[in-house]
Design a protein around this motif. Sequence first.
Motif: not given
Length: 117
Positions: A63-92
């Motif tokens: 219903a509100s494009v700017p809100l959706g874009v902000a949410a998507a950007a936040g989730l993208a940053v969160l998931m990039v951080a999650a991938a980095v944490v897994h790799l730094r922890h030594g996960d495959p």
Amino acid sequence: MTTTHTILAVALSLVFLPLGLAKTAAVPFMRQAAAHLGMSPGLYRVIGALEVAGAAGLLLGLASVPLGVAAAAGLAVLMVAAAVVHLRHGDPPVQALPAAVLALMAVVYAGAAIAAG
């Protein structure tokens, strides 16, 4: 709003909402995942709350494009951080792949939302 935009919003929300709720509820599987990554249950609950907020933001973004874009950007940053944490922890790398794919999907959602206007 396009069909792609709507499908991605719903699909991402269906992934992030249950995972976020499981983290905030500190179900045993999520407590084990937090311990595996060296995170406190409190930090994992915060991450879960961010995922729930992001899922809600994606749906409200229909219903509100700017809100959706902000949410998507936040989730993208969160998931990039999650991938980095897994790799730094030594996960495959295969264990970091779901987070990377979700980050990419969130970026595609943002692009589709912006293109839809």
